[in-house]
Design a protein around this motif. Structure first.
Motif, PDB file in Angstrom:
ATOM      1  N   THR A   4      -3.459   0.714  -0.919  1.00 11.71           N
ATOM      2  CA  THR A   4      -2.589   1.623  -0.177  1.00 11.71           C
ATOM      3  C   THR A   4      -2.832   1.460   1.311  1.00 11.71           C
ATOM      4  OG1 THR A   4      -2.606   3.229  -1.986  1.00 11.71           O
ATOM      5  CG2 THR A   4      -1.925   4.024   0.172  1.00 11.71           C
ATOM      6  N   GLU A   5      -1.769   1.281   2.061  1.00  7.64           N
ATOM      7  CA  GLU A   5      -1.849   1.108   3.502  1.00  7.64           C
ATOM      8  C   GLU A   5      -1.591   2.435   4.217  1.00  7.64           C
ATOM      9  OE1 GLU A   5      -2.149  -2.105   5.708  1.00  7.64           O
ATOM     10  OE2 GLU A   5      -3.458  -1.960   3.959  1.00  7.64           O
ATOM     11  N   LEU A   6      -2.272   2.638   5.336  1.00  5.55           N
ATOM     12  CA  LEU A   6      -2.115   3.867   6.108  1.00  5.55           C
ATOM     13  C   LEU A   6      -0.664   4.070   6.530  1.00  5.55           C
ATOM     14  CD1 LEU A   6      -3.287   6.334   7.548  1.00  5.55           C
ATOM     15  CD2 LEU A   6      -3.850   4.838   9.481  1.00  5.55           C
ATOM     16  N   ALA A   7       0.019   2.991   6.930  1.00  6.02           N
ATOM     17  CA  ALA A   7       1.412   3.129   7.375  1.00  6.02           C
ATOM     18  C   ALA A   7       2.298   3.675   6.266  1.00  6.02           C
ATOM     19  CB  ALA A   7       1.937   1.778   7.862  1.00  6.02           C
ATOM     20  N   GLU A   8       1.989   3.314   5.024  1.00  7.23           N
ATOM     21  CA  GLU A   8       2.767   3.812   3.884  1.00  7.23           C
ATOM     22  C   GLU A   8       2.613   5.320   3.738  1.00  7.23           C
ATOM     23  OE1 GLU A   8       2.838   3.108  -0.990  1.00  7.23           O
ATOM     24  OE2 GLU A   8       1.585   1.843   0.299  1.00  7.23           O
ATOM     25  N   VAL A   9       1.387   5.813   3.883  1.00  4.05           N
ATOM     26  CA  VAL A   9       1.139   7.252   3.783  1.00  4.05           C
ATOM     27  C   VAL A   9       1.797   7.979   4.952  1.00  4.05           C
ATOM     28  CG1 VAL A   9      -0.642   9.042   3.761  1.00  4.05           C
ATOM     29  CG2 VAL A   9      -1.010   6.888   2.530  1.00  4.05           C
TER      30      VAL A   9
END
Length: 317
Positions: A41-46
Motif C-alpha cells: 500500500t502506497e501513502l499516495a493511495e491512502v
C-alpha cells in the motif's frame, strides 16, 4: 443488520483526518503482510482515499485504537448517488468486537446515505482478500454474502523476454499527454466497461478524482486507434506500487474485439515496463468476466497472485 457488542475497555473510535494518512498506510501494510505476504500500500493511495470528494471524513471514516495504537480503519463512499454504497474495512486480528463495532457504524451510516439519495435500500459492497484478517463467519452472520471473485494476476517480465510487440497493421498507439486524449480515454473506459459487474458511470471530473489525476503519469495511459473503426481500445497503467507495475484497465470496444487488440495492448505493457526496469506486472480481473479476459491473461503467462472477494449486504433504509 446485526448489532455487535459495545466496545470493550481499551478500544476507542474516532473519525480520520487527512493527517492520519501515514498511520493508516502503516496499518494497511501490516494487513498486507498478513494477507499476501508483502507490504503493498502506497501513502499516495491512502491520501487519495481520504481526499475522495464523495467522502465526508467526519461521518464516513472511523479509526479504531487500542490505547494509542491504531488497529482498525473503515471508510465509506457513495459513487452511485443511489442505493449502492462502497466500504473498506481493515482490522488487525484479535479484536473481534472492535471489528464488528466498525461494521455497526458503517452499516448505519450507509443506510442514512442511501436514504438521503432517495433509495429504498442500501446495497453495500466490500472487497476482502479471500483469506482476510476478518472473521468471515462473523461477517456472514451479519447477513453479508460473497457475490463476486476477482483474481489478482501477476507475471515476471524482463527486457530479454518482453521486447515491445511488433506493430499490428492498421493499429496505432498514442499516450494521453494531451488533454483531448485524456477525455477520449475516459469515454472509452465508460463504453468498454458499461456492461461489467459493479460498473458505476463516472463523469470526466469524477474519473480524474478516482485515478488521482494530480499525480497521474499520463504517458502510461494509451489509446489504440484502429483504421476504419477509430479509437477502439484503452490501456491505463501506473507505476507507483512497490511490488509490481500495475494495469488498472485494459478495454476494447465490442466492435473491435477479435482482432488481437487486447493481446497487443497487454504485450505493449509488458515491454514498456520491462524497459523501465520493472521485473513484475499485475492486474485484477473479474473471474466471471464474459469477455474472456481471464483466459487472455493466462495465455500470456499471467498467474494467480491472490484472490479478492466482493461481499454484499442489502439492508432497508
Amino acid at each position: 443488520m446485526t448489532m455487535s457488542l459495545t466496545l470493550p475497555p481499551g478500544l476507542t473510535v474516532r473519525a480520520a483526518t487527512l493527517g492520519d494518512a501515514a498511520a493508516v498506510c502503516a496499518l494497511l501494510n501490516e494487513v498486507d503482510l498478513l494477507e499476501i505476504g508483502r507490504a503493498d500500500t502506497e501513502l499516495a493511495e491512502v491520501q487519495a482515499d481520504l481526499n475522495h470528494p464523495e467522502v465526508d471524513l467526519e461521518r464516513d471514516s472511523w479509526l479504531l485504537f487500542e490505547g494509542e495504537r491504531l488497529v482498525g480503519y473503515a471508510l465509506l463512499w457513495d459513487e452511485s448517488g443511489g442505493e449502492r454504497i462502497d466500504v473498506d474495512h481493515y482490522v488487525l486480528p484479535g479484536r473481534p468486537r472492535g471489528a464488528l463495532h466498525l461494521f455497526d457504524l458503517m452499516e448505519a451510516r450507509a443506510a442514512r446515505r442511501a436514504a438521503a439519495n432517495g433509495a429504498a435500500r442500501a446495497v453495500l459492497h466490500l472487497h476482502l482478500n479471500s483469506t482476510p484478517t476478518m472473521d468471515l463467519s462473523a461477517l456472514a452472520a451479519r447477513g453479508w454474502r460473497t457475490v463476486r471473485r476477482y483474481n489478482v494476476m501477476a507475471r515476471h517480465i524482463s527486457v530479454h523476454a518482453d521486447e515491445p510487440p511488433t506493430p499490428v497493421p492498421g493499429v496505432t498507439l498514442r499516450d494521453c499527454s494531451a488533454e483531448e486524449d485524456r477525455r477520449h480515454a475516459h469515454r472509452l473506459l465508460q463504453e468498454c466497461f458499461t456492461e461489467h459487474f459493479d460498473f458505476q458511470p463516472r463523469s470526466y471530473p469524477q474519473w480524474l478524482d478516482d485515478i488521482g489525476a494530480e499525480r497521474a503519469d499520463w504517458s502510461l495511459i494509451w489509446i489504440a486507434h484502429v483504421d476504419g473503426v477509430g479509437d477502439a481500445g484503452v490501456l491505463r497503467t501506473h507505476d507507483d506500487r512497490p511490488s509490481m507495475a500495475w494495469i488498472g484497465n485494459l478495454g476494447v470496444l465490442p466492435e473491435a474485439r477479435g482482432r488481437g487488440l487486447g493481446s497487443h495492448l497487454l504485450r505493449h505493457a509488458f515491454g514498456h515496463y520491462a524497459a523501465r526496469g520493472r521485473d513484475r506486472i499485475g492486474l485484477g480481473v473479474d473471474t466471471d468476466n464474459s469477455s474472456g479476459a481471464l483466459a487472455l491473461y493466462e495465455r500470456h503467462g499471467m498467474a494467480l497472485d491472490h484472490a479478492v472477494d466482493t461481499w454484499e449486504l442489502i439492508c432497508p433504509v
